[in-house]
Write a protein that holds these residues in place. Structure first.
Motif, PDB file in Angstrom:
ATOM      1  N   PHE A  51       0.808  -1.216   0.000  1.00  0.00           N
ATOM      2  CA  PHE A  51       0.000   0.000   0.000  1.00  0.00           C
ATOM      3  C   PHE A  51       0.842   1.267   0.000  1.00  0.00           C
ATOM      4  O   PHE A  51       1.955   1.302   0.536  1.00  0.00           O
ATOM      5  CB  PHE A  51      -0.920   0.005   1.237  1.00  0.00           C
ATOM      6  CG  PHE A  51      -1.814  -1.194   1.319  1.00  0.00           C
ATOM      7  CD1 PHE A  51      -2.887  -1.338   0.457  1.00  0.00           C
ATOM      8  CD2 PHE A  51      -1.582  -2.190   2.252  1.00  0.00           C
ATOM      9  CE1 PHE A  51      -3.720  -2.452   0.523  1.00  0.00           C
ATOM     10  CE2 PHE A  51      -2.398  -3.306   2.336  1.00  0.00           C
ATOM     11  CZ  PHE A  51      -3.471  -3.442   1.462  1.00  0.00           C
ATOM     12  N   THR A  52       0.286   2.320  -0.581  1.00  0.00           N
ATOM     13  CA  THR A  52       0.911   3.634  -0.510  1.00  0.00           C
ATOM     14  C   THR A  52       0.640   4.230   0.870  1.00  0.00           C
ATOM     15  O   THR A  52      -0.284   3.800   1.571  1.00  0.00           O
ATOM     16  CB  THR A  52       0.343   4.578  -1.577  1.00  0.00           C
ATOM     17  OG1 THR A  52      -1.040   4.833  -1.270  1.00  0.00           O
ATOM     18  CG2 THR A  52       0.444   3.979  -2.981  1.00  0.00           C
ATOM     19  N   ASP A  55      -2.966   5.134   1.208  1.00  0.00           N
ATOM     20  CA  ASP A  55      -3.830   3.979   1.480  1.00  0.00           C
ATOM     21  C   ASP A  55      -3.768   3.590   2.953  1.00  0.00           C
ATOM     22  O   ASP A  55      -4.795   3.334   3.586  1.00  0.00           O
ATOM     23  CB  ASP A  55      -3.385   2.776   0.642  1.00  0.00           C
ATOM     24  CG  ASP A  55      -3.528   2.990  -0.851  1.00  0.00           C
ATOM     25  OD1 ASP A  55      -4.396   3.779  -1.248  1.00  0.00           O
ATOM     26  OD2 ASP A  55      -2.763   2.361  -1.611  1.00  0.00           O
ATOM     27  N   LEU A  56      -2.553   3.513   3.488  1.00  0.00           N
ATOM     28  CA  LEU A  56      -2.380   3.098   4.876  1.00  0.00           C
ATOM     29  C   LEU A  56      -2.986   4.105   5.842  1.00  0.00           C
ATOM     30  O   LEU A  56      -3.574   3.729   6.855  1.00  0.00           O
ATOM     31  CB  LEU A  56      -0.896   2.907   5.185  1.00  0.00           C
ATOM     32  CG  LEU A  56      -0.227   1.713   4.506  1.00  0.00           C
ATOM     33  CD1 LEU A  56       1.277   1.743   4.748  1.00  0.00           C
ATOM     34  CD2 LEU A  56      -0.813   0.396   4.992  1.00  0.00           C
ATOM     35  N   ARG A  59      -6.615   3.433   5.934  1.00  0.00           N
ATOM     36  CA  ARG A  59      -6.911   2.206   6.657  1.00  0.00           C
ATOM     37  C   ARG A  59      -6.796   2.407   8.169  1.00  0.00           C
ATOM     38  O   ARG A  59      -7.621   1.913   8.944  1.00  0.00           O
ATOM     39  CB  ARG A  59      -5.962   1.090   6.207  1.00  0.00           C
ATOM     40  CG  ARG A  59      -6.313   0.506   4.849  1.00  0.00           C
ATOM     41  CD  ARG A  59      -5.222  -0.388   4.300  1.00  0.00           C
ATOM     42  NE  ARG A  59      -5.712  -1.118   3.148  1.00  0.00           N
ATOM     43  CZ  ARG A  59      -6.140  -2.372   3.157  1.00  0.00           C
ATOM     44  NH1 ARG A  59      -6.118  -3.059   4.283  1.00  0.00           N
ATOM     45  NH2 ARG A  59      -6.594  -2.955   2.066  1.00  0.00           N
ATOM     46  N   THR A  74       7.225   3.063   4.702  1.00  0.00           N
ATOM     47  CA  THR A  74       7.080   1.670   4.299  1.00  0.00           C
ATOM     48  C   THR A  74       8.388   1.130   3.731  1.00  0.00           C
ATOM     49  O   THR A  74       9.282   1.884   3.336  1.00  0.00           O
ATOM     50  CB  THR A  74       5.991   1.525   3.223  1.00  0.00           C
ATOM     51  OG1 THR A  74       6.465   2.118   1.999  1.00  0.00           O
ATOM     52  CG2 THR A  74       4.692   2.209   3.650  1.00  0.00           C
ATOM     53  N   GLU A  97       3.098  -4.277  -5.870  1.00  0.00           N
ATOM     54  CA  GLU A  97       1.845  -3.540  -5.996  1.00  0.00           C
ATOM     55  C   GLU A  97       2.089  -2.033  -6.034  1.00  0.00           C
ATOM     56  O   GLU A  97       3.226  -1.574  -6.102  1.00  0.00           O
ATOM     57  CB  GLU A  97       0.919  -3.919  -4.832  1.00  0.00           C
ATOM     58  CG  GLU A  97       0.596  -5.400  -4.721  1.00  0.00           C
ATOM     59  CD  GLU A  97      -0.313  -5.900  -5.818  1.00  0.00           C
ATOM     60  OE1 GLU A  97      -0.947  -5.059  -6.505  1.00  0.00           O
ATOM     61  OE2 GLU A  97      -0.402  -7.136  -6.004  1.00  0.00           O
ATOM     62  N   GLY A  99       2.041   0.339  -3.910  1.00  0.00           N
ATOM     63  CA  GLY A  99       2.910   0.969  -2.919  1.00  0.00           C
ATOM     64  C   GLY A  99       4.350   1.031  -3.388  1.00  0.00           C
ATOM     65  O   GLY A  99       5.047   2.037  -3.176  1.00  0.00           O
TER      66      GLY A  99
END
Length: 259
Positions: A51-52, A55-56, A59, A74, A97, A99
């Motif tokens: 995930f970018t 995104d995180l 979440r 990350t 992916e 990220g």
């Protein structure tokens, strides 16, 4: 002996410290809230490269923990930083992916199958035999082999999933080349995080739930380390390691008083 420096900066793992399967852990929202209220520099670290940061952040927000995307670090970002320093404006064949691909694009990298400088392996839930075969052939032709993190398995609701380290082992077996892993426990990821928030190791602490990644990386980077027992490591297991965290706490809630 001199007194230890006051902790001015904080690095914390995400899974097993702040959240578990999308649910906030005890004291996580309050700890992050206190860091933000006091204006203390911090980063939330994760070996997950899927995930970018945006995104995180979304979440974590859904679980009740408000972490701005610029406060997320990350293994994908650490990998992009590393290769761009080693070989600016280079090229890579990537298995991973958004990220990872987004981080590499933003670092000025070209993603290609044609004579790439690197083969970079990251986390994905859709590993392709064809992509792995391409990676093997490119490494055999001279591409340098990088992997975002060494974790052999990852968590899921149904149970463990094969992760980057497991797929890296397959590629290594086929090529005879071991990858350079960027994520924890490599202190390179920690050093890059310190640089990002302009922090010194002597005044920084690392919080984690794993002895073999979080505590080891923090210790090797010269940080104070706090192991919390809300994730992968039990109090009994701590005794089996040849190194120790600075302190063991039940959860991140017990660290709020240190802020």
């Amino acid at each position: 002996m001199s007194e230890p420096h006051q902790i001015e900066n904080w690095l914390t793992d995400m899974d097993g410290v702040l959240v578990h399967e999308g649910v906030a852990l005890d004291g996580a929202a309050e700890f992050i809230g206190a860091l933000r209220e006091k204006g203390l520099p911090f980063l939330v670290l994760t070996n997950n490269s899927i995930f970018t940061p945006r995104d995180l952040s979304a979440r974590l927000s859904a679980s009740g923990i408000e972490v701005p995307e610029e406060r997320l670090w990350t293994s994908a970002l650490a990998t992009a930083t590393f290769v761009s320093q080693q070989m600016p404006n280079g090229s890579a064949y990537v298995i991973g992916e958004a990220g990872l691909t987004t981080a590499l694009h933003e670092a000025g990298y070209i993603l290609t199958e044609t004579n790439p400088d690197y083969v970079i392996l990251g986390e994905t839930r859709t590993y392709s035999f064809s992509a792995i075969t391409t990676a093997v052939r490119l490494i055999k032709r001279g591409a340098r082999f990088i992997a975002t993190n060494p974790d052999s398995t990852g968590p899921s609701v149904e149970g463990p999933l094969p992760a980057t380290g497991a797929v890296a082992a397959m590629i290594s077996k086929a090529t005879g080349q071991a990858p350079y892993f960027i994520g924890k426990p490599n202190p390179v990821m920690i050093r890059a995080a310190l640089n990002r928030i302009e922090a010194h190791s002597e005044a920084t602490a690392m919080i984690g739930d794993r002895m073999d990644t979080d505590v080891l990386a923090g210790m090797e980077a010269g940080l104070r380390t706090y192991l919390v027992l809300t994730g992968s490591t039990s109090a009994q297991e701590v005794e089996t390691y040849p190194y120790r965290p600075t302190e063991v706490r039940a959860s991140i809630r017990e660290l709020i008083d240190l802020l």
